[in-house]
Design an enzyme around this catalytic site. Sequence first.
Site, PDB file in Angstrom:
ATOM      1  N   HIS A  93      -4.642 -13.152 -27.826  1.00 59.46           N
ATOM      2  CA  HIS A  93      -3.689 -12.926 -26.718  1.00 59.46           C
ATOM      3  C   HIS A  93      -3.905 -13.664 -25.811  1.00 59.46           C
ATOM      4  CE1 HIS A  93      -6.284  -8.984 -29.094  1.00 59.46           C
ATOM      5  NE2 HIS A  93      -5.625  -9.873 -29.871  1.00 59.46           N
TER       6      HIS A  93
HETATM    7  C1  FAD Z   1      -6.686 -14.151 -35.575  1.00 60.66           C
HETATM    8  C2  FAD Z   1      -5.867 -13.206 -35.026  1.00 60.66           C
HETATM    9  C3  FAD Z   1      -5.676 -11.797 -35.618  1.00 60.66           C
HETATM   10  C4  FAD Z   1      -4.731 -11.465 -34.037  1.00 60.66           C
HETATM   11  N1  FAD Z   1      -5.033  -9.774 -34.430  1.00 60.66           N
HETATM   12  C5  FAD Z   1      -4.318  -8.632 -33.364  1.00 60.66           C
HETATM   13  C6  FAD Z   1      -4.515  -7.727 -33.593  1.00 60.66           C
HETATM   14  O1  FAD Z   1      -5.017  -7.220 -34.548  1.00 60.66           O
HETATM   15  N2  FAD Z   1      -3.728  -6.574 -32.608  1.00 60.66           N
HETATM   16  C7  FAD Z   1      -2.236  -7.264 -32.436  1.00 60.66           C
HETATM   17  O2  FAD Z   1      -1.358  -6.427 -31.148  1.00 60.66           O
HETATM   18  N3  FAD Z   1      -2.517  -8.738 -32.228  1.00 60.66           N
HETATM   19  C8  FAD Z   1      -2.938  -9.617 -32.840  1.00 60.66           C
HETATM   20  N4  FAD Z   1      -2.630 -11.177 -32.752  1.00 60.66           N
HETATM   21  C9  FAD Z   1      -2.167 -11.651 -32.190  1.00 60.66           C
HETATM   22  C10 FAD Z   1      -0.153 -10.988 -32.783  1.00 60.66           C
HETATM   23  O3  FAD Z   1      -1.050 -12.284 -33.686  1.00 60.66           O
HETATM   24  C11 FAD Z   1       0.268 -12.428 -31.840  1.00 60.66           C
HETATM   25  O4  FAD Z   1       0.729 -11.369 -30.646  1.00 60.66           O
HETATM   26  C12 FAD Z   1       1.733 -11.777 -32.851  1.00 60.66           C
HETATM   27  O5  FAD Z   1       1.950 -12.821 -33.786  1.00 60.66           O
HETATM   28  C13 FAD Z   1       2.941 -12.477 -31.401  1.00 60.66           C
HETATM   29  O6  FAD Z   1       4.037 -13.045 -32.259  1.00 60.66           O
HETATM   30  P1  FAD Z   1       5.113 -14.011 -31.639  1.00 60.66           P
HETATM   31  O7  FAD Z   1       6.265 -13.226 -32.554  1.00 60.66           O
HETATM   32  O8  FAD Z   1       5.261 -14.213 -29.722  1.00 60.66           O
HETATM   33  O9  FAD Z   1       4.486 -15.381 -32.046  1.00 60.66           O
HETATM   34  P2  FAD Z   1       3.964 -15.610 -33.330  1.00 60.66           P
HETATM   35  O10 FAD Z   1       4.060 -14.432 -34.202  1.00 60.66           O
HETATM   36  O11 FAD Z   1       2.637 -16.611 -33.042  1.00 60.66           O
HETATM   37  O12 FAD Z   1       5.231 -16.589 -34.218  1.00 60.66           O
HETATM   38  C14 FAD Z   1       5.505 -18.192 -33.230  1.00 60.66           C
HETATM   39  C15 FAD Z   1       6.408 -18.948 -34.136  1.00 60.66           C
HETATM   40  O13 FAD Z   1       7.419 -19.880 -33.219  1.00 60.66           O
HETATM   41  C16 FAD Z   1       6.591 -21.281 -33.859  1.00 60.66           C
HETATM   42  N5  FAD Z   1       6.798 -22.094 -32.932  1.00 60.66           N
HETATM   43  C17 FAD Z   1       6.489 -22.390 -31.608  1.00 60.66           C
HETATM   44  N6  FAD Z   1       6.858 -23.562 -31.188  1.00 60.66           N
HETATM   45  C18 FAD Z   1       8.200 -23.968 -32.827  1.00 60.66           C
HETATM   46  C19 FAD Z   1       8.833 -25.020 -31.348  1.00 60.66           C
HETATM   47  N7  FAD Z   1       9.171 -25.532 -30.781  1.00 60.66           N
HETATM   48  N8  FAD Z   1      10.341 -24.833 -32.601  1.00 60.66           N
HETATM   49  C20 FAD Z   1      10.126 -24.397 -33.603  1.00 60.66           C
HETATM   50  N9  FAD Z   1       9.335 -23.341 -33.916  1.00 60.66           N
HETATM   51  C21 FAD Z   1       8.338 -22.876 -33.223  1.00 60.66           C
HETATM   52  C22 FAD Z   1       5.740 -21.105 -34.877  1.00 60.66           C
HETATM   53  O14 FAD Z   1       5.105 -21.527 -35.643  1.00 60.66           O
HETATM   54  C23 FAD Z   1       4.973 -18.824 -34.839  1.00 60.66           C
HETATM   55  O15 FAD Z   1       6.024 -19.159 -36.342  1.00 60.66           O
HETATM   56  C24 FAD Z   1      -3.710 -12.371 -33.217  1.00 60.66           C
HETATM   57  C25 FAD Z   1      -3.744 -13.363 -33.223  1.00 60.66           C
HETATM   58  C26 FAD Z   1      -5.023 -13.628 -34.048  1.00 60.66           C
HETATM   59  C27 FAD Z   1      -4.725 -15.321 -34.560  1.00 60.66           C
END
Ligand code: FAD
Lengths: 589, 240
Positions: free
Chosen positions: A516
């Site tokens: 987080h």
């Molecule tokens: C073990 C774990 C448990 C969690 N549990 C919870 C929970 O219970 N409740 C909660 O609210 N949140 C939880 N989270 C947090 C939650 O997973 C994230 O808040 C959420 O996935 C964020 O979404 P996002 O789209 O911002 O990023 P992400 O889902 O991480 O997606 C980002 C994507 O961008 C890609 N990327 C990065 N840089 C580049 C680049 N330069 N070029 C191309 N692609 C790129 C990455 O490969 C990834 O696929 C948890 C996280 C983890 C790891």
Amino acid sequence: MTVTLKPVDAVLVGFGWTGAIMGQQLCDEGLSVVALERGPWRDTAADFATGFAQDELRYMWRHHLFQNVSYDTLTIRNNTSQQALPMRHLGSFLLGTGVGSGGVHWNGQIWRFLPSDFLTKSHNQQRYGRNAVTDYDLTVQDWGVTYDELEPHYDTFDKLCGTSGKAGNLRGQIQPGGNPFEGPRSNEYPTPAMAQTYAPTLFGQAAASLGRHPFPHPTGNLSQPYVNPLGAQLGECTYCGFCEKFGCGNYSKASPQTTVLPYLMAKPNFTLKTECEVLKVELTADRKRATGVTYVDSAGQEYFQPAEMVILSAYILQNVRLLLLSGIGEPYDPSTGKGQVGRNYAYQTMSSVNVFFDDKILNPFIGAGALATVIDDFNGDNFDHSGLGFIGGAYVAGMVTGGRPIEMIYTPQGTPAWGLEWKHAAARNYLRSFSISVHGSCMSHRGNYLDLDPTYRDTFGRPMLRMTFDFTDNEHKMSDYLTDRAAEVAKAMNPREIKLNRRTGSWSVVPYQTTHNTGGAIMGDNPGNSVVNKYLQVWGVPNVFSMGAGAFPQNAGYNPTGTVAALTYHAAAAIKSQYLKAPGALVQA
Amino acid sequence: MAGTAGAAVAAARHDGMLGGPPQTFTGAVPWQEGAADAPPGVSGTDFIFFTSAERAFIEAAVDRLIPPDPVGPGAVEAGVPFFLDHQLAGQFGQGQHYFLAGPWSKGTPQQGYQSRFSPAQLYRAAIPAIEKYVAATFNGAAFSKLAAADQDKVLKGLESGAINLDGGVDSATFFAMLLQNTREGYLSDPIYGGNKDMAAWKMIGFPGAHYDYKEWVTRHGERVPYPPVGFKGRPGWTER
Ligand SMILES: Cc1cc2nc3c(=O)[nH]c(=O)nc-3n(C[C@H](O)[C@H](O)[C@H](O)COP(=O)(O)OP(=O)(O)OC[C@H]3O[C@@H](n4cnc5c(N)ncnc54)[C@H](O)[C@@H]3O)c2cc1C
Ligand code: SF4
């Protein structure tokens, strides 16, 4: 040589939760959308089927679904007097990669922030005086968006996921069995709360005996089958206990795969390209518009993808890094307080209390990512902070995500980490112990920030992101107070003994805490205090939008993704209703 | 940056560090039948990484970390040395998920692993360095020949970092990895070569790779009677 591709209406950088949601919203408007994802395609049948999903060694300890730091990591330090060094192995947070990313291996704990969380500065100053927020060099501020503005979008995310829970506040009416402290909800949860196993049940009874207000944790581990508005079908959770850090083999955890992709992937105006790493956002000569992005694929070919709109959906750390690498906005300088990009990085302040019984078999392996009974009596500003010397709070959860034996054998205070004594403690306590989690807020601080590392570079030759972070006195005081509240509930359960795992000392990258990470591309009401406006649109470069928890000016005492998703829908609504008609700044600077 | 980035990625792919080839998906959910990403288990009984001297050290050390007695198996009985051997010979040993490039510096404890060694290199450098310390301290004896109490004394000195080792090895860093990997071998699925007969799971009461506990959720306080099961079934079913 760089190959220039056919222009598209929008390019998504990264394809996790925010990329999937934004992709669906923009494709429904008829836009041509390309998503570039640095990791591989992933689906349930091939990547985490029930025959092998429950593999603790491979997924948790060998990081099979997580970002491979061997070719790109970040550098870390506690303060500016230290030399930042690379995070050589994942620990404190488990960064995602690949289609779905963190949405695949998250717990599914789905929260809304409190109405007062969006007014951290003004609300606390009003109630506790000016110094309440300026003590300890805190740099907290109001979000520039309110709970009421986000409520419809929280609701949309609940319906997308089929969230299981019990409302505590329906349109202002407090409901028995739910969280009485939550902001008003327009609707009941789409599916009923999960049934609770023994430990969370005992926790709830003990909390109620102390006059607290226990309720079942809202969860994306579904209590019953559900079909969402996009036609995606989710199954019933089987409490397999391999949920957080693992993919769900049962189609019963809400993820981009189970909620959005069956719909979005079928759209002819949507294209996903995997194994494509975006290197940079390209700008016009006057730096007032993005022209597209440059990326390199795993065959080593470099491309320029022209786009009318660039959506950064690459997780907070990569979003902030791409802003810095692309020269968008002014980098934050902690010595002067000037500049916005990288400012107000924050995290989550975690502690726990282990509870040991002799006379009760708890079967910890019957678990789920968000299986818990919770109290919210001491979160945010749900309690009077007068004289306590801190702002913020935490939820306290009697939680059983599973009993994965390498990670989750609890042993009593004073037990050595190895030898016969450890083995005997493991044999005696495994079935009879569990952990109460204290999930605390983290205020922003002048010294905590993100910038580019002057020394270390990734495989592509780009500077790594540098993280400078430590917990402040505000966080330590909050966490100690809250850990004591958790211990009260633990004692009221009449166990043989308890063990307090307080949040002490400096932040360490070694033990897992939470994924987080927040801030660094924060939202606000003017370019002098933020990187993006309330619609996540970058000030000064109006065709770039930065998604994710990077927008949080400070972090509340809840998991972030409910709010991350609501902000994404909120941004999408403004893009659809205003921006597409007149592409330009949605808020005048 | 242009050309070098591409070349670097291609090289990383070649080393098996990253995933597969780039792919484009449009108009449908991709579906590849029979493409399951099955777990990389091990077979056989031969050691392929440790030298005999290293193996003697490892067997003695892990059996002090988790000693045998009637309560449950010791680490050797559970097959931990064989597990470690195959882990170190494979991708984990090569540091597939470690960033190992320089510059290196010791850092603070909060900055975590800062060794320049991959796990395999760390074990390879640490074991002779420990044997050298033991020989100098205990009249030329090898670690495996020491009395249990002396072995424990050495392990405690490594754990706290009080023992200084030659060869650029930080003793506390090595001990932390050895203890973690020992627990992994003791408690992971038997397909990886440890946790023989799932005896460690039996000892604590973990039923293993079951995936459906619905009927047990509200049966509070009852003991789940399932014997443990691994990916390849119960002990009775496994090939021996
Ligand atoms: C073990 C774990 C448990 C969690 N549990 C919870 C929970 O219970 N409740 C909660 O609210 N949140 C939880 N989270 C947090 C939650 O997973 C994230 O808040 C959420 O996935 C964020 O979404 P996002 O789209 O911002 O990023 P992400 O889902 O991480 O997606 C980002 C994507 O961008 C890609 N990327 C990065 N840089 C580049 C680049 N330069 N070029 C191309 N692609 C790129 C990455 O490969 C990834 O696929 C948890 C996280 C983890 C790891
Ligand atoms: S606990 Fe439930 S939702 Fe989580 S992975 Fe297991 S079956 Fe899926």
